[in-house]
Design a protein around this motif. Structure first.
Motif, PDB file in Angstrom:
ATOM      1  N   ARG A  83       0.808  -1.221   0.000  1.00 50.15           N
ATOM      2  CA  ARG A  83       0.000   0.000   0.000  1.00 50.15           C
ATOM      3  C   ARG A  83       0.839   1.268   0.000  1.00 50.15           C
ATOM      4  O   ARG A  83       0.284   2.367  -0.008  1.00 50.15           O
ATOM      5  CB  ARG A  83      -0.995  -0.036   1.157  1.00 50.15           C
ATOM      6  N   PHE A  84       2.166   1.114  -0.004  1.00 53.37           N
ATOM      7  CA  PHE A  84       3.059   2.267  -0.164  1.00 53.37           C
ATOM      8  C   PHE A  84       3.422   2.467  -1.638  1.00 53.37           C
ATOM      9  O   PHE A  84       4.357   3.204  -1.954  1.00 53.37           O
ATOM     10  CB  PHE A  84       4.351   2.068   0.635  1.00 53.37           C
ATOM     11  N   ALA A  85       2.723   1.780  -2.535  1.00 54.06           N
ATOM     12  CA  ALA A  85       3.076   1.872  -3.956  1.00 54.06           C
ATOM     13  C   ALA A  85       1.825   1.928  -4.811  1.00 54.06           C
ATOM     14  O   ALA A  85       0.769   1.398  -4.431  1.00 54.06           O
ATOM     15  CB  ALA A  85       3.950   0.683  -4.362  1.00 54.06           C
ATOM     16  N   ILE A  86       1.939   2.567  -5.963  1.00 56.78           N
ATOM     17  CA  ILE A  86       0.794   2.721  -6.862  1.00 56.78           C
ATOM     18  C   ILE A  86       1.259   2.554  -8.304  1.00 56.78           C
ATOM     19  O   ILE A  86       2.375   2.944  -8.647  1.00 56.78           O
ATOM     20  CB  ILE A  86       0.124   4.106  -6.650  1.00 56.78           C
ATOM     21  N   GLU A  87       0.431   1.944  -9.106  1.00 64.11           N
ATOM     22  CA  GLU A  87       0.746   1.778 -10.527  1.00 64.11           C
ATOM     23  C   GLU A  87      -0.564   1.779 -11.297  1.00 64.11           C
ATOM     24  O   GLU A  87      -1.555   1.202 -10.855  1.00 64.11           O
ATOM     25  CB  GLU A  87       1.489   0.460 -10.742  1.00 64.11           C
ATOM     26  N   GLY A  88      -0.546   2.420 -12.459  1.00 61.25           N
ATOM     27  CA  GLY A  88      -1.777   2.476 -13.255  1.00 61.25           C
ATOM     28  C   GLY A  88      -2.911   3.127 -12.485  1.00 61.25           C
ATOM     29  O   GLY A  88      -4.086   2.826 -12.726  1.00 61.25           O
ATOM     30  N   GLY A  89      -2.568   4.004 -11.543  1.00 57.89           N
ATOM     31  CA  GLY A  89      -3.592   4.729 -10.795  1.00 57.89           C
ATOM     32  C   GLY A  89      -4.207   3.956  -9.639  1.00 57.89           C
ATOM     33  O   GLY A  89      -5.104   4.455  -8.971  1.00 57.89           O
ATOM     34  N   ARG A  90      -3.703   2.731  -9.389  1.00 59.51           N
ATOM     35  CA  ARG A  90      -4.268   1.946  -8.290  1.00 59.51           C
ATOM     36  C   ARG A  90      -3.188   1.480  -7.324  1.00 59.51           C
ATOM     37  O   ARG A  90      -2.143   0.972  -7.757  1.00 59.51           O
ATOM     38  CB  ARG A  90      -5.030   0.739  -8.842  1.00 59.51           C
ATOM     39  N   VAL A  91      -3.475   1.636  -6.032  1.00 60.04           N
ATOM     40  CA  VAL A  91      -2.544   1.173  -5.004  1.00 60.04           C
ATOM     41  C   VAL A  91      -2.349  -0.335  -5.175  1.00 60.04           C
ATOM     42  O   VAL A  91      -3.292  -1.059  -5.489  1.00 60.04           O
ATOM     43  CB  VAL A  91      -3.090   1.528  -3.601  1.00 60.04           C
ATOM     44  N   LEU A  92      -1.111  -0.805  -4.990  1.00 57.94           N
ATOM     45  CA  LEU A  92      -0.793  -2.212  -5.267  1.00 57.94           C
ATOM     46  C   LEU A  92      -1.446  -3.168  -4.267  1.00 57.94           C
ATOM     47  O   LEU A  92      -1.688  -2.803  -3.120  1.00 57.94           O
ATOM     48  CB  LEU A  92       0.726  -2.420  -5.270  1.00 57.94           C
ATOM     49  N   PRO A  93      -1.680  -4.394  -4.705  1.00 61.91           N
ATOM     50  CA  PRO A  93      -2.275  -5.410  -3.817  1.00 61.91           C
ATOM     51  C   PRO A  93      -1.192  -6.121  -3.005  1.00 61.91           C
ATOM     52  O   PRO A  93      -0.049  -6.219  -3.441  1.00 61.91           O
ATOM     53  CB  PRO A  93      -2.884  -6.398  -4.812  1.00 61.91           C
ATOM     54  N   ASP A  94      -1.578  -6.637  -1.846  1.00 60.17           N
ATOM     55  CA  ASP A  94      -0.642  -7.470  -1.089  1.00 60.17           C
ATOM     56  C   ASP A  94      -0.325  -8.741  -1.881  1.00 60.17           C
ATOM     57  O   ASP A  94      -1.126  -9.174  -2.723  1.00 60.17           O
ATOM     58  CB  ASP A  94      -1.263  -7.846   0.270  1.00 60.17           C
ATOM     59  N   PRO A  95       0.842  -9.351  -1.619  1.00 60.58           N
ATOM     60  CA  PRO A  95       1.150 -10.625  -2.265  1.00 60.58           C
ATOM     61  C   PRO A  95       0.005 -11.620  -2.058  1.00 60.58           C
ATOM     62  O   PRO A  95      -0.541 -11.716  -0.951  1.00 60.58           O
ATOM     63  CB  PRO A  95       2.434 -11.075  -1.547  1.00 60.58           C
ATOM     64  N   GLY A  96      -0.356 -12.310  -3.100  1.00 56.83           N
ATOM     65  CA  GLY A  96      -1.480 -13.251  -3.039  1.00 56.83           C
ATOM     66  C   GLY A  96      -2.771 -12.672  -3.588  1.00 56.83           C
ATOM     67  O   GLY A  96      -3.691 -13.404  -3.935  1.00 56.83           O
ATOM     68  N   GLN A  97      -2.849 -11.342  -3.663  1.00 53.85           N
ATOM     69  CA  GLN A  97      -4.065 -10.684  -4.157  1.00 53.85           C
ATOM     70  C   GLN A  97      -3.925 -10.206  -5.605  1.00 53.85           C
ATOM     71  O   GLN A  97      -4.767  -9.447  -6.090  1.00 53.85           O
ATOM     72  CB  GLN A  97      -4.376  -9.449  -3.276  1.00 53.85           C
ATOM     73  N   GLU A  98      -2.841 -10.638  -6.281  1.00 50.26           N
ATOM     74  CA  GLU A  98      -2.563 -10.108  -7.620  1.00 50.26           C
ATOM     75  C   GLU A  98      -3.710 -10.363  -8.598  1.00 50.26           C
ATOM     76  O   GLU A  98      -4.070  -9.492  -9.394  1.00 50.26           O
ATOM     77  CB  GLU A  98      -1.283 -10.736  -8.209  1.00 50.26           C
ATOM     78  N   GLN A  99      -4.278 -11.591  -8.565  1.00 46.30           N
ATOM     79  CA  GLN A  99      -5.297 -11.920  -9.573  1.00 46.30           C
ATOM     80  C   GLN A  99      -6.533 -11.038  -9.422  1.00 46.30           C
ATOM     81  O   GLN A  99      -7.075 -10.526 -10.407  1.00 46.30           O
ATOM     82  CB  GLN A  99      -5.683 -13.412  -9.493  1.00 46.30           C
ATOM     83  N   ALA A 100      -6.956 -10.848  -8.177  1.00 46.80           N
ATOM     84  CA  ALA A 100      -8.129 -10.000  -7.932  1.00 46.80           C
ATOM     85  C   ALA A 100      -7.838  -8.557  -8.369  1.00 46.80           C
ATOM     86  O   ALA A 100      -8.680  -7.874  -8.953  1.00 46.80           O
ATOM     87  CB  ALA A 100      -8.514 -10.048  -6.453  1.00 46.80           C
ATOM     88  N   TRP A 101      -6.615  -8.130  -8.101  1.00 45.78           N
ATOM     89  CA  TRP A 101      -6.230  -6.750  -8.464  1.00 45.78           C
ATOM     90  C   TRP A 101      -6.194  -6.588  -9.985  1.00 45.78           C
ATOM     91  O   TRP A 101      -6.715  -5.625 -10.536  1.00 45.78           O
ATOM     92  CB  TRP A 101      -4.858  -6.446  -7.843  1.00 45.78           C
ATOM     93  N   LEU A 102      -5.571  -7.570 -10.627  1.00 42.19           N
ATOM     94  CA  LEU A 102      -5.460  -7.492 -12.088  1.00 42.19           C
ATOM     95  C   LEU A 102      -6.846  -7.510 -12.738  1.00 42.19           C
ATOM     96  O   LEU A 102      -7.072  -6.867 -13.753  1.00 42.19           O
ATOM     97  CB  LEU A 102      -4.625  -8.666 -12.619  1.00 42.19           C
ATOM     98  N   ALA A 103      -7.764  -8.252 -12.114  1.00 40.53           N
ATOM     99  CA  ALA A 103      -9.131  -8.329 -12.651  1.00 40.53           C
ATOM    100  C   ALA A 103      -9.957  -7.095 -12.278  1.00 40.53           C
ATOM    101  O   ALA A 103     -11.128  -6.999 -12.659  1.00 40.53           O
ATOM    102  CB  ALA A 103      -9.811  -9.595 -12.131  1.00 40.53           C
ATOM    103  N   GLY A 104      -9.344  -6.189 -11.520  1.00 44.23           N
ATOM    104  CA  GLY A 104     -10.062  -4.961 -11.145  1.00 44.23           C
ATOM    105  C   GLY A 104     -11.058  -5.158 -10.027  1.00 44.23           C
ATOM    106  O   GLY A 104     -11.951  -4.333  -9.814  1.00 44.23           O
ATOM    107  N   LYS A 105     -10.919  -6.271  -9.293  1.00 43.86           N
ATOM    108  CA  LYS A 105     -11.889  -6.585  -8.228  1.00 43.86           C
ATOM    109  C   LYS A 105     -11.521  -5.994  -6.882  1.00 43.86           C
ATOM    110  O   LYS A 105     -12.308  -6.029  -5.955  1.00 43.86           O
ATOM    111  CB  LYS A 105     -12.043  -8.110  -8.102  1.00 43.86           C
ATOM    112  N   ILE A 106     -10.275  -5.542  -6.742  1.00 40.93           N
ATOM    113  CA  ILE A 106      -9.899  -4.818  -5.513  1.00 40.93           C
ATOM    114  C   ILE A 106      -9.176  -3.546  -5.905  1.00 40.93           C
ATOM    115  O   ILE A 106      -8.705  -3.415  -7.017  1.00 40.93           O
ATOM    116  CB  ILE A 106      -9.004  -5.639  -4.548  1.00 40.93           C
TER     117      ILE A 106
END
Lengths: 132, 132, 132
Positions: free
Chosen positions: C109-132
């Motif tokens: 949560r100290f990082a942002i890319e593409g306008g969205r704060v990054l997900p914790d490890p393990g949450q990448e798929q949900a983040w990539l799908a725009g679900k978090i």
């Protein structure tokens, strides 16, 4: 106290972009993290175009690395990166997809400025007044 | 193991300043953190004068970023930044007000040198002897 | 999300070394840390030969600094630095003794890319799908 390093391939930023982005990052950090603007450093590291890769190919991201003292509320740091990233796109015209902002952190007592070890977050006023 | 990156606007340091500062940082780190000097790296990143800002204006700070393995006593790291900052002013003549030293840290096992993952603080002798 | 900065004295790497090393680091990071390669940045910071010191003397190390989100298993990060260091020697011919790889970390949560704060490890798929 904070340092922001903006890394790009040469030609990604115009000279006026750099001055404007330095001013914005300084303003945002000072507001969000309660640090006098006189303590905020922003540097630009422009590299030859063949020295910057995304996905294994030459690319033109804007990578902003910052450093803050540990102990700020996490929400505050998320707000910081969000505002810095928005400012980066607004000032430079680089789309959000190519902007990455990352803040590292370590204990205040791992840093020194003006000959004095830095204060923990919340102790800035006492430190600035020379009381700690 | 450690890396120190000294960032300045071009012309802030004379060539002899750089060699002398590298020698002093190496000596100090080796003494304070019990690391053989052969493992200490110091690099200088000199940027165009228009690429370095403090308080949103072109400036001439000396910014020294270091990295150490997590687990050193905090006091030791405060002593490290204090001695490095004092050496920076002594060697270069840059006043303390323009010298900022920041040490980041991460676990020893997040780093590798000479093909071997680094040892935690306190395990250096066993590591150097090839026993871990 | 990750950023790797490879620091060397000029002339240490040939142009083809850089492209090949960027490709290898991207492949390794993507595999070990489960990050799509499109999010992996590798930059090269080549400095004048008189600006790089080991043991207080001009030297020619290959220093690779990476950043990852906190929360990956430690073993995974040790594997990451080991594979990156091996690839560096294999691709560039620089012996392991001169290769240093260091990974720093801070909260996603100290990082942002593409306008969205990054997900914790393990949450990448949900983040990539725009679900978090």
């Amino acid at each position: 106290m904070p340092i922001y390093t903006c890394t790009t391939a040469r030609g990604t930023l115009r000279p006026e972009d750099k001055a404007a982005l330095a001013a914005e990052v300084t303003r945002i950090h000072s507001t969000v993290n309660h640090v006098p603007s006189t303590y905020i450093n922003v540097v630009f590291n422009e590299l030859p175009t063949e020295d910057v890769y995304t996905d294994g190919r030459p690319a033109r991201p804007l990578i902003i690395n910052g450093w803050v003292r540990s102990g700020h509320p996490d929400d505050e740091t998320s707000r910081l990166v969000t505002e810095v990233a928005e400012a980066a796109t607004r000032v430079t015209g680089i789309p959000a997809e190519r902007v990455l902002v990352v803040i590292g952190n370590s204990p205040a007592r791992f840093a020194i400025e003006g000959g004095r070890v830095l204060p923990d977050p919340g102790q800035e006023q006492a430190w600035l007044a020379g009381k700690i």
